[in-house]
Design a protein around this motif. Structure first.
Motif, PDB file in Angstrom:
ATOM      1  N   CYS A 139       0.865  -1.173   0.000  1.00  0.00           N
ATOM      2  CA  CYS A 139       0.000   0.000   0.000  1.00  0.00           C
ATOM      3  C   CYS A 139       0.900   1.220   0.000  1.00  0.00           C
ATOM      4  CB  CYS A 139      -0.915  -0.004   1.220  1.00  0.00           C
ATOM      5  SG  CYS A 139      -0.031   0.017   2.789  1.00  0.00           S
ATOM      6  N   GLY A 140       0.308   2.389   0.094  1.00  0.00           N
ATOM      7  CA  GLY A 140       1.143   3.573   0.132  1.00  0.00           C
ATOM      8  C   GLY A 140       0.398   4.819  -0.303  1.00  0.00           C
ATOM      9  N   TYR A 141       1.145   5.877  -0.367  1.00  0.00           N
ATOM     10  CA  TYR A 141       0.607   7.149  -0.830  1.00  0.00           C
ATOM     11  C   TYR A 141       1.543   7.634  -1.924  1.00  0.00           C
ATOM     12  CZ  TYR A 141      -1.776  11.618  -0.677  1.00  0.00           C
ATOM     13  OH  TYR A 141      -2.524  12.730  -1.014  1.00  0.00           O
ATOM     14  N   GLN A 142       1.107   7.390  -3.147  1.00  0.00           N
ATOM     15  CA  GLN A 142       1.904   7.748  -4.316  1.00  0.00           C
ATOM     16  C   GLN A 142       1.110   8.809  -5.068  1.00  0.00           C
ATOM     17  OE1 GLN A 142       4.217   3.580  -5.167  1.00  0.00           O
ATOM     18  NE2 GLN A 142       2.170   3.723  -6.025  1.00  0.00           N
ATOM     19  N   HIS A 143       1.373  10.038  -4.777  1.00  0.00           N
ATOM     20  CA  HIS A 143       0.546  11.141  -5.257  1.00  0.00           C
ATOM     21  C   HIS A 143       1.463  12.336  -5.482  1.00  0.00           C
ATOM     22  CE1 HIS A 143      -3.306  13.744  -4.434  1.00  0.00           C
ATOM     23  NE2 HIS A 143      -2.891  13.827  -5.672  1.00  0.00           N
ATOM     24  N   ASP A 144       1.533  12.779  -6.693  1.00  0.00           N
ATOM     25  CA  ASP A 144       2.339  13.952  -7.035  1.00  0.00           C
ATOM     26  C   ASP A 144       1.728  15.186  -6.362  1.00  0.00           C
ATOM     27  OD1 ASP A 144       3.635  16.092  -8.142  1.00  0.00           O
ATOM     28  OD2 ASP A 144       3.175  15.580 -10.233  1.00  0.00           O
ATOM     29  N   VAL A 153       4.507  -3.767   2.477  1.00  0.00           N
ATOM     30  CA  VAL A 153       5.369  -2.736   1.899  1.00  0.00           C
ATOM     31  C   VAL A 153       4.541  -1.457   1.768  1.00  0.00           C
ATOM     32  CG1 VAL A 153       6.662  -2.007  -0.135  1.00  0.00           C
ATOM     33  CG2 VAL A 153       6.795  -4.381   0.637  1.00  0.00           C
ATOM     34  N   VAL A 154       5.048  -0.379   2.347  1.00  0.00           N
ATOM     35  CA  VAL A 154       4.342   0.907   2.315  1.00  0.00           C
ATOM     36  C   VAL A 154       5.208   1.914   1.555  1.00  0.00           C
ATOM     37  CG1 VAL A 154       3.131   2.630   3.695  1.00  0.00           C
ATOM     38  CG2 VAL A 154       3.554   0.350   4.653  1.00  0.00           C
ATOM     39  N   SER A 155       4.642   2.523   0.543  1.00  0.00           N
ATOM     40  CA  SER A 155       5.405   3.470  -0.268  1.00  0.00           C
ATOM     41  C   SER A 155       4.918   4.900  -0.035  1.00  0.00           C
ATOM     42  CB  SER A 155       5.252   3.101  -1.750  1.00  0.00           C
ATOM     43  OG  SER A 155       5.942   4.022  -2.549  1.00  0.00           O
ATOM     44  N   HIS A 156       5.850   5.830   0.062  1.00  0.00           N
ATOM     45  CA  HIS A 156       5.503   7.255   0.156  1.00  0.00           C
ATOM     46  C   HIS A 156       6.249   7.964  -0.967  1.00  0.00           C
ATOM     47  CE1 HIS A 156       5.788  11.443   1.749  1.00  0.00           C
ATOM     48  NE2 HIS A 156       4.566  11.191   2.142  1.00  0.00           N
ATOM     49  N   ASP A 157       5.496   8.617  -1.853  1.00  0.00           N
ATOM     50  CA  ASP A 157       6.060   9.044  -3.133  1.00  0.00           C
ATOM     51  C   ASP A 157       5.236  10.239  -3.606  1.00  0.00           C
ATOM     52  OD1 ASP A 157       6.750   9.247  -5.821  1.00  0.00           O
ATOM     53  OD2 ASP A 157       6.246   7.183  -6.339  1.00  0.00           O
ATOM     54  N   THR A 158       5.673  11.444  -3.204  1.00  0.00           N
ATOM     55  CA  THR A 158       4.824  12.628  -3.402  1.00  0.00           C
ATOM     56  C   THR A 158       5.509  13.793  -4.107  1.00  0.00           C
ATOM     57  OG1 THR A 158       5.471  13.580  -1.260  1.00  0.00           O
ATOM     58  CG2 THR A 158       3.548  12.112  -1.262  1.00  0.00           C
ATOM     59  N   ASN A 159       6.757  13.650  -4.520  1.00  0.00           N
ATOM     60  CA  ASN A 159       7.527  14.819  -4.977  1.00  0.00           C
ATOM     61  C   ASN A 159       7.888  14.835  -6.452  1.00  0.00           C
ATOM     62  OD1 ASN A 159       7.495  15.434  -2.280  1.00  0.00           O
ATOM     63  ND2 ASN A 159       9.640  14.950  -1.905  1.00  0.00           N
ATOM     64  N   ASN A 160       7.387  13.876  -7.193  1.00  0.00           N
ATOM     65  CA  ASN A 160       7.780  13.777  -8.600  1.00  0.00           C
ATOM     66  C   ASN A 160       6.564  13.410  -9.442  1.00  0.00           C
ATOM     67  OD1 ASN A 160      10.969  13.887  -8.795  1.00  0.00           O
ATOM     68  ND2 ASN A 160      10.450  12.790  -6.912  1.00  0.00           N
ATOM     69  N   PRO A 161       6.705  13.625 -10.778  1.00  0.00           N
ATOM     70  CA  PRO A 161       5.579  13.307 -11.661  1.00  0.00           C
ATOM     71  C   PRO A 161       5.256  11.820 -11.641  1.00  0.00           C
ATOM     72  CG  PRO A 161       7.575  13.759 -12.939  1.00  0.00           C
ATOM     73  CD  PRO A 161       7.876  14.135 -11.525  1.00  0.00           C
ATOM     74  N   ARG A 162       4.014  11.483 -11.424  1.00  0.00           N
ATOM     75  CA  ARG A 162       3.578  10.087 -11.483  1.00  0.00           C
ATOM     76  C   ARG A 162       2.052  10.056 -11.390  1.00  0.00           C
ATOM     77  NH1 ARG A 162       4.574   5.777  -8.197  1.00  0.00           N
ATOM     78  NH2 ARG A 162       2.566   5.234  -9.066  1.00  0.00           N
ATOM     79  N   PRO A 163       1.438   9.037 -11.980  1.00  0.00           N
ATOM     80  CA  PRO A 163      -0.006   8.870 -11.799  1.00  0.00           C
ATOM     81  C   PRO A 163      -0.307   8.501 -10.349  1.00  0.00           C
ATOM     82  CG  PRO A 163       0.775   7.659 -13.732  1.00  0.00           C
ATOM     83  CD  PRO A 163       1.985   8.095 -12.972  1.00  0.00           C
ATOM     84  N   TYR A 164      -1.460   8.940  -9.887  1.00  0.00           N
ATOM     85  CA  TYR A 164      -1.902   8.638  -8.520  1.00  0.00           C
ATOM     86  C   TYR A 164      -2.076   7.135  -8.348  1.00  0.00           C
ATOM     87  CZ  TYR A 164      -4.885   8.710  -4.360  1.00  0.00           C
ATOM     88  OH  TYR A 164      -5.411   8.516  -3.107  1.00  0.00           O
TER      89      TYR A 164
END
Lengths: 452, 452
Positions: free
Chosen positions: A193-198, A311-322
């Motif tokens: 899971c995670g929060y992958q949001h530009d 596995v938890v992902s945090h990914d908020t600072n770069n271009p990517r689909p939500y």
């Protein structure tokens, strides 16, 4: 609380004012026989307004008081209340400490806190100590000590501290929860899971609009950029784990027969926010000199007592689909969010091949979604905000435990400080505190079980 | 070597026989002017036969000798050679040590080793010490000490030890390598990879067919199950990291301007293999009592010197569609294997939305694939086996460094013992040895650069 106010300053002041347990009467509000829940709103920024709009559309909610320090946000809030035919509330806007006066009122049963992260803990604590239940935006707290404090105060005051983790009500996640409980995946082994949001246009704007248009933040920013961006400067860890871990916690029975044991976190270098400032503000912009501590992608791996990993992902600072990076895997099959597909042994049509999830969503759709689909429609984030607000209000009206309690609030939120510690120590393994003090062994699942 | 032979036993014997450096003449084979490469094959199981078939189809390859201890496999191999119009080779099948006699021949330039994992290291070492270059199946070694040994012996003998990591030639991975090198992803931040392959029918069979049909392994099994399954009993870690990490290493310039710094590994409980035995063999089957040490899903997170992170997944014991878990992410965009999609800022048609990868594959297709598409057709695993065999043979013919060298072999393979150590110590952070002894700072990329 839309402004980036100095919390340390506040804590000094409140200590000076003697805002300890003594001045908060420890009574338990009892509104079982009442038709209406009286809610004070602390924090009427964009998120607070949204929650208040949902609450004020309900006939069973009164909103006697609101609190913020931003006049513009208060004006917008008053319009929402008027539009929804609610009485004009009393307004608390007299500085950082005025929320104390709101929580001390004797005509409110509960407060909803939708303020900058660093204010969640002191406001929730003050509210509980004044005998008010709390609906608390995510994350519930940002240090281990704050997490313990929420637990201790909730236990001492018998006030509930429900975390408003709306993604728990994400329709596929609830269908998956049904599937997990019916054994469709066999014994669970691994989740992701995670929060992958530009969030670059959330962290920076032009000081007028909420999203983008400039590279300002803090005092020159507007809305979330006023306070949220500062966390990316000061902290390196998974700053926002609850949206991912919320639904997964329910599936894995965390705090209810299972618990998080330990984690490791590993962060990439930090590039995205600096690059954004250069691109949209130029090298001459003063913000181009800022050193952001937050690694762009933070990967956390959690081991659970019952042997599962997350596995938890945090990914908020770069271009990517939500993407919330969801994956649920057990001894009988696997589901993935990014390709929205599932594979179940002896059930999927072709061996070793994904099949679309849609049919399963229909088959295992949670009864809450079947019952309230029309009400949820348009309620925000695909309907999930309707459910989280309903659960909070109904649990208070009925005098029952909310489906997400203070232990959920802190077990999800404590991932942030633990991941910061792990990263600061070269990805060392960090143990989770047992906030339930052993009660996890006997606690039974509550989320998705009742009609809340 | 198709049988699960006792390597410790062998090592004792070889020490007794005095098989040290002294008895291996340290000459460097020099075949630059020759038209043909003379290769001895050690290990003619199913994988060895496949590689031998590819090699023996080439006019520039002679195969003077083969070695195995399984008559059935040798018979099959001889048929392949006959079909491909090669002379009958000398056969070494006289017990575990007979490979020594093969590597000591003076009419071979190189050996290809496709034996059980535990034999890769001693065979590669013996071959290099006898002045033969080595094409080594994955993984190159299974302990840290073995990895160092391969490096030391390769350096001392000036013999090459090329790891036959075929997935490096996976067509989309090579296109992505082109994209990475052209800067399409900006600065790389994070990659994911792994080996997610339901191997239950590889680890168990009926002793007659290679895949499935029973729950036997070891002496009662056939093919890979004879030796591979034992690793799942004795070891808990990422047993098979190279297929994922190979292509990612090239993109991240590992050993060539970058290196792996440290890792953490976390394993789930072990369920899948036991469940399989119960389901297909019943509770009464003696194998139902076996305790498998290998956690079903092992997640490893690697931090690189240049600040990137890599998530490596090992997932072989439960039902799931095959996936190498690929993800490549930089400051300008992201590619994912599971949805076979890409997003590049300012290039993809819609903001925050995936687009299909197909167009990019065409645009960035690697010149090797353009040149040899027809030759690769049917060569196994989607053509990649053609390229790995060609690279090994051509590099020997030309007297040039192979595109994957001994440092690649060990930096990929050492993930296994390091992950075992991390898991055994509660997911503690484990540092990578620097096998290049600092040379990584100045080494230049080789894979995908030349026409090999």
């Amino acid at each position: 609380m839309s402004k980036n106010i100095n919390r340390k300053e506040f804590l000094k002041k409140t200590t000076a004012l003697g805002l300890g347990a003594a001045i908060y009467p420890r009574f338990k509000s009892n509104i079982k026989d009442k038709d209406k829940v009286r809610i004070g709103f602390i924090g009427t920024g964009l998120r607070g307004q949204w929650l208040l709009d949902l609450a004020s559309k309900r006939d069973d909610v009164l909103i006697p008081a609101i609190c913020d320090i931003d006049n513009q946000m208060i004006e917008r809030t008053l319009k929402i209340l008027k539009r929804n035919n609610k009485d004009t509330p009393e307004i608390y806007k007299n500085g950082d400490e005025d929320f104390i006066n709101l929580v001390n009122r004797d005509d409110i049963d509960a407060v909803i806190v939708a303020t900058p992260w660093e204010w969640h803990h002191p406001m929730a604590v003050a509210a509980m100590k004044s005998g008010k239940h709390v609906g608390l935006e995510v994350p519930a707290a940002i240090t281990v000590e704050e997490c313990w404090d929420l637990v201790n105060v909730s236990e001492q005051t018998s006030m509930e501290c429900m975390i408003l983790e709306n993604v728990c009500y994400y329709r596929p996640a609830m269908a998956l929860l049904n599937m997990v409980r019916e054994g469709a995946f066999g014994e669970l082994l691994h989740c992701q899971c995670g929060y992958q949001h530009d969030l670059r246009e959330v962290k920076f704007n032009d000081g007028k609009q909420a999203y983008g248009g400039g590279v300002e933040f803090g005092e020159k920013g507007f809305s979330e950029s006023e306070w949220r961006t500062q966390h990316s400067i000061e902290r390196n860890g998974d700053l926002y784990p609850t949206h991912g871990v919320g639904p997964i916690s329910a599936m894995l029975n965390i705090n209810r027969g299972n618990k998080f044991e330990y984690l490791t976190s590993t962060a990439t270098k930090s590039r995205g926010l600096h690059n954004y400032i250069l691109k949209h503000g130029g090298e001459a912009h003063p913000n181009s000199n800022i050193d952001f501590k937050l690694g762009d992608i933070v990967t956390t791996v959690i081991k659970c007592y019952n042997g599962e990993t997350i596995v938890v992902s945090h990914d908020t600072n770069n271009p990517r689909p939500y993407s919330l990076n969801f994956r649920v895997q057990g001894t009988k099959g696997i589901w993935m969010g990014d390709n929205y597909s599932i594979y179940l042994e002896d059930k999927s049509p072709k061996p070793h091949e994904w099949e679309p999830f849609d049919g399963y969503l229909q088959k295992y759709d949670h009864s809450l979604w079947k019952d309230f689909e029309n009400d949820a429609d348009g309620a925000g984030h695909g309907g999930i905000d309707f459910f989280i607000m309903r659960a909070f209000i109904e649990s208070i009206k009925r005098g029952v435990k909310p489906p997400l309690d203070v232990y959920d609030a802190v077990s999800m939120s404590v991932i942030s400080p633990l991941s910061e510690k792990s990263i600061a120590n070269g990805s060392s393994s960090i143990e989770f505190p047992d906030f339930t003090r052993g009660a996890w062994k006997n606690n039974k699942p509550i989320f998705g079980v009742s009609d809340l």
